[in-house]
Design a protein around this motif. Structure first.
Motif, PDB file in Angstrom:
ATOM      1  N   LEU A 329      37.197  29.583  38.390  1.00 51.86           N
ATOM      2  CA  LEU A 329      37.930  28.472  38.972  1.00 51.86           C
ATOM      3  C   LEU A 329      37.482  27.179  38.296  1.00 51.86           C
ATOM      4  CD1 LEU A 329      37.606  29.313  42.782  1.00 51.86           C
ATOM      5  CD2 LEU A 329      39.641  29.601  41.397  1.00 51.86           C
ATOM      6  N   GLY A 330      38.279  26.148  38.448  1.00 52.78           N
ATOM      7  CA  GLY A 330      37.910  24.843  37.879  1.00 52.78           C
ATOM      8  C   GLY A 330      38.360  23.725  38.774  1.00 52.78           C
ATOM      9  N   LYS A 331      38.238  22.534  38.190  1.00 55.30           N
ATOM     10  CA  LYS A 331      38.513  21.299  38.911  1.00 55.30           C
ATOM     11  C   LYS A 331      39.912  21.251  39.562  1.00 55.30           C
ATOM     12  CE  LYS A 331      37.974  16.563  37.522  1.00 55.30           C
ATOM     13  NZ  LYS A 331      37.282  15.706  36.615  1.00 55.30           N
ATOM     14  N   LEU A 332      40.879  21.908  38.865  1.00 53.83           N
ATOM     15  CA  LEU A 332      42.253  21.808  39.353  1.00 53.83           C
ATOM     16  C   LEU A 332      42.632  22.927  40.324  1.00 53.83           C
ATOM     17  CD1 LEU A 332      43.933  20.753  35.996  1.00 53.83           C
ATOM     18  CD2 LEU A 332      43.216  19.301  37.896  1.00 53.83           C
ATOM     19  N   SER A 333      41.709  23.845  40.545  1.00 61.20           N
ATOM     20  CA  SER A 333      42.048  24.963  41.447  1.00 61.20           C
ATOM     21  C   SER A 333      42.229  24.460  42.873  1.00 61.20           C
ATOM     22  CB  SER A 333      40.935  26.008  41.453  1.00 61.20           C
ATOM     23  OG  SER A 333      40.656  26.404  40.157  1.00 61.20           O
ATOM     24  N   GLY A 334      43.204  25.052  43.557  1.00 59.62           N
ATOM     25  CA  GLY A 334      43.507  24.601  44.917  1.00 59.62           C
ATOM     26  C   GLY A 334      42.774  25.422  45.964  1.00 59.62           C
ATOM     27  N   ARG A 335      42.985  25.041  47.210  1.00 60.91           N
ATOM     28  CA  ARG A 335      42.302  25.677  48.335  1.00 60.91           C
ATOM     29  C   ARG A 335      42.665  27.164  48.437  1.00 60.91           C
ATOM     30  NH1 ARG A 335      43.029  26.846  53.469  1.00 60.91           N
ATOM     31  NH2 ARG A 335      41.471  26.376  55.034  1.00 60.91           N
ATOM     32  N   ASN A 336      43.946  27.487  48.159  1.00 63.00           N
ATOM     33  CA  ASN A 336      44.355  28.886  48.278  1.00 63.00           C
ATOM     34  C   ASN A 336      43.678  29.770  47.244  1.00 63.00           C
ATOM     35  OD1 ASN A 336      45.872  28.717  50.476  1.00 63.00           O
ATOM     36  ND2 ASN A 336      47.852  28.491  49.416  1.00 63.00           N
ATOM     37  N   ALA A 337      43.596  29.231  45.995  1.00 70.00           N
ATOM     38  CA  ALA A 337      42.930  30.004  44.934  1.00 70.00           C
ATOM     39  C   ALA A 337      41.459  30.210  45.297  1.00 70.00           C
ATOM     40  CB  ALA A 337      43.045  29.262  43.610  1.00 70.00           C
ATOM     41  N   PHE A 338      40.856  29.191  45.864  1.00 64.60           N
ATOM     42  CA  PHE A 338      39.450  29.273  46.265  1.00 64.60           C
ATOM     43  C   PHE A 338      39.276  30.340  47.355  1.00 64.60           C
ATOM     44  CE2 PHE A 338      36.050  27.620  49.143  1.00 64.60           C
ATOM     45  CZ  PHE A 338      34.984  27.773  48.283  1.00 64.60           C
ATOM     46  N   LYS A 339      40.169  30.284  48.341  1.00 61.02           N
ATOM     47  CA  LYS A 339      40.084  31.228  49.462  1.00 61.02           C
ATOM     48  C   LYS A 339      40.294  32.674  48.963  1.00 61.02           C
ATOM     49  CE  LYS A 339      42.164  31.853  53.981  1.00 61.02           C
ATOM     50  NZ  LYS A 339      43.182  31.404  54.908  1.00 61.02           N
ATOM     51  N   GLN A 340      41.258  32.808  48.042  1.00 55.19           N
ATOM     52  CA  GLN A 340      41.558  34.121  47.476  1.00 55.19           C
ATOM     53  C   GLN A 340      40.334  34.691  46.743  1.00 55.19           C
ATOM     54  OE1 GLN A 340      44.072  36.003  47.967  1.00 55.19           O
ATOM     55  NE2 GLN A 340      43.363  37.583  46.533  1.00 55.19           N
ATOM     56  N   ARG A 341      39.675  33.812  45.961  1.00 52.17           N
ATOM     57  CA  ARG A 341      38.504  34.274  45.199  1.00 52.17           C
ATOM     58  C   ARG A 341      37.371  34.688  46.147  1.00 52.17           C
ATOM     59  NH1 ARG A 341      37.887  37.382  41.585  1.00 52.17           N
ATOM     60  NH2 ARG A 341      35.749  37.469  40.866  1.00 52.17           N
ATOM     61  N   LEU A 342      37.248  33.949  47.245  1.00 49.48           N
ATOM     62  CA  LEU A 342      36.225  34.315  48.232  1.00 49.48           C
ATOM     63  C   LEU A 342      36.497  35.724  48.755  1.00 49.48           C
ATOM     64  CD1 LEU A 342      35.739  31.156  50.509  1.00 49.48           C
ATOM     65  CD2 LEU A 342      34.200  32.039  48.783  1.00 49.48           C
ATOM     66  N   LEU A 343      37.772  35.978  49.047  1.00 44.62           N
ATOM     67  CA  LEU A 343      38.118  37.305  49.570  1.00 44.62           C
ATOM     68  C   LEU A 343      37.819  38.387  48.547  1.00 44.62           C
ATOM     69  CD1 LEU A 343      41.434  36.646  51.536  1.00 44.62           C
ATOM     70  CD2 LEU A 343      39.175  37.196  52.451  1.00 44.62           C
ATOM     71  N   GLU A 344      38.172  38.084  47.261  1.00 40.53           N
ATOM     72  CA  GLU A 344      37.898  39.070  46.195  1.00 40.53           C
ATOM     73  C   GLU A 344      36.396  39.339  46.069  1.00 40.53           C
ATOM     74  OE1 GLU A 344      41.773  37.681  43.631  1.00 40.53           O
ATOM     75  OE2 GLU A 344      39.777  37.272  42.833  1.00 40.53           O
ATOM     76  N   LEU A 345      35.602  38.326  46.389  1.00 38.62           N
ATOM     77  CA  LEU A 345      34.144  38.491  46.308  1.00 38.62           C
ATOM     78  C   LEU A 345      33.583  39.111  47.586  1.00 38.62           C
ATOM     79  CD1 LEU A 345      33.148  35.098  44.656  1.00 38.62           C
ATOM     80  CD2 LEU A 345      32.941  37.356  43.634  1.00 38.62           C
TER      81      LEU A 345
END
Ligand code: KIV
Ligand code: ZN
Length: 512
Positions: A329-345
């Protein structure tokens, strides 16, 4: 005999018994959720009668976890057993695990009891436990150094009283694989009602043979439950390592021919979580979960793996949850992408408020660090989850000055119960000055028993993850902080440890 191996995880009980590994109730709950994600069959959540804190942790885990059996340890007496039953009331599936030592040395020197007294107590305790719970495990502490005739007598009697699992601990890590396996086989052969219980192994690692002994107990002895802990956490040299024993059974299914229900893709996240929570760093060459476990440095190995992976790899890194250390992820990633990555982890934060708070921290980190790795996210979320609801101390900002030949100075701004305070100090180095700046205000008087820094993703651009272990009035806590600036990470870790000392003190005070 069943082909299924029951995985009994004792990270939260025997693991926590290792000096300095004590965990708060919320930390235990978080690890328990990860163990449930791993599809652990039995989670030993604690030793309910040992303290009010342990009771609360077992109770919280019993209420929250639905898919795994939740177990509480109890000495072989009515009070301990009743306390376990009470703590386990909310569990979907509960187990009481009662134990008493059976070796001549332990009975004579530690318990100062005769074998007949130990026998009676074992029988009475299992009878009492069975009246409170349908699932009762009995352990013969120091079992591997006990006399086989006496063990046969005790085990036969407790099975008659309804013990559903019989555990043969190698409490001091003295056994060797073949002998331990034969020992269990002989017990099973000689005890007439042995087929009425599941046989279990519980091995400590003092001679580095806990995993080998456990596997021999299964292969030679016919045990069908393995007791183990994430990262091999546990007293002295630790317990049988969860990740090693599970991956041995999976990878060498051709040899063992047994099934394990563990969802191995969550292993690395669990290992990281336990390491971050306890401050016990994982050695790089640790099997399965060490940073080098799947790294191929030599040209010959790299070449081989590129041509055919199985030339040098017996397991796939992704099967145990390693990601390719990629920028996720990077600076431009949104809340949904962040939440999705958390779930994948495999990370599920409790509430939207927690996700929002973690996202703010993520944005803050992304502003300062161009590449964000999975490890960064896990560290960030671990801070979030261990933050707890009612924090006394919070980090605000830090300024420090250090120059060759000058004594470093630091000024730390932090909150105490929501009110901003400024602490100032000099010190031997910038970290020392910063922590003294905090302490000049807080005056906790706590002794620091461990300070360690670890680069989360391996380069100087990485976040530093700092663990601080504090000891005060018999309590030992770990605080963890992560930041690209290791001085800031140190201040955060120190404040996090102070919060834990504080919350432990509050709990003790509330209980009178
Ligand atoms: O090592 C041991 O003997 C134990 C028992 C309580 C099972 O941890
Ligand atoms: Zn043990």
């Amino acid at each position: 005999m069943s082909d299924k191996i029951i995985i009994f995880d004792t990270t939260l009980r025997d693991g926590e018994q290792s000096p300095g590994a004590s965990m708060t109730r919320d930390e235990k709950l978080r690890i328990a959720r990860q163990l449930e994600r791993l599809k652990v069959d039995v989670i030993e959540a604690g030793f309910a009668a040992s303290s009010n804190g342990d009771f609360e942790a077992v109770q919280a885990i019993a209420n929250a976890i639905k898919d795994s059996t939740i177990c509480s340890l109890a000495r072989a007496n009515d009070r301990d057993i009743a306390r376990s039953a009470e703590a386990l009331k909310g569990a979907n599936r509960a187990r009481i695990h009662t134990f008493i030592a059976t070796s001549p040395l332990h009975m004579e020197k530690k318990l100062r009891m005769s074998p007949d007294q130990v026998f009676e107590q074992a029988v009475q305790s299992v009878r009492f436990a069975r009246n409170l719970c349908g699932d009762v495990e009995f352990s013969a502490e120091d079992g591997s150094r006990s006399e086989i005739d006496f063990l046969c007598r005790v085990f036969e009697a407790v099975i008659r009283e309804g013990a559903t699992t019989i555990n043969v601990p190698d409490t001091v890590g003295y056994a060797v694989p073949e002998q331990y396996g034969e020992f269990i086989r002989t017990l099973r052969e000689r005890i007439p009602n042995s087929d009425k219980a599941i046989w279990s192994v519980h091995c400590h690692n003092d001679l580095g043979m806990a995993v080998a002994n456990s596997l021999a107990g299964v292969k030679i002895g016919g045990a069908r439950q393995i007791e183990c802990a994430i990262n091999g956490l546990g007293e002295r040299a630790g317990n049988c390592s969860f990740e090693e024993v599970v991956m041995s059974l999976k990878t060498r299914r051709d040899f063992f021919g047994l099934d394990v229900g563990i969802d191995t893709q969550h292993i690395v996240a669990a290992s990281r979580m336990v390491s971050q929570t306890t401050g016990f760093v994982i050695q790089p060459n640790k099997a399965v979960v060490g940073a080098n476990a799947f790294a191929h440095a030599s040209g010959i190995h790299q070449d081989g793996v590129l041509k055919a992976r199985d030339t040098y790899e017996i397991m796939r890194a992704e099967d145990v949850g390693w990601s390719a250390n990629k920028i996720v992820l990077g600076k431009l990633s949104g809340r949904n992408a962040f939440k999705q990555r958390l779930l994948e982890l495999g990370v599920e934060l409790e509430s939207e408020a927690e996700i929002n708070a973690a996202f703010v921290r993520f944005k803050d980190l992304a502003d300062r660090k161009s590449e964000i790795f999975d490890e960064d996210i896990l560290a960030l979320v671990s801070g979030e989850a261990s933050a707890g609801s009612a924090e006394t101390y919070g980090f605000v900002s830090l300024a420090q000055h250090s120059e060759t030949g000058e004594r470093p100075q630091a000024q730390v701004v932090f909150t105490v119960a929501g009110k901003e305070v400024h602490g100032k100090s000099d010190g031997n180095g910038p970290v020392d000055a910063s922590l003294k700046a905090i302490e000049s205000h807080v005056q906790s008087g706590a002794e620091m028993v461990l300070y360690s820094v670890n680069a989360i993703s391996g380069s100087t651009e990485s976040q530093g993850e700092v663990t601080v272990r504090l000891q005060n009035a018999g309590r030992v806590v770990n605080g963890v902080g992560a930041d690209p600036d290791i001085v800031v990470a140190s201040a955060k870790a120190y404040l996090s440890a102070l919060n834990k000392l504080q919350s432990k003190a509050d709990r003790v005070a509330a209980q009178g």
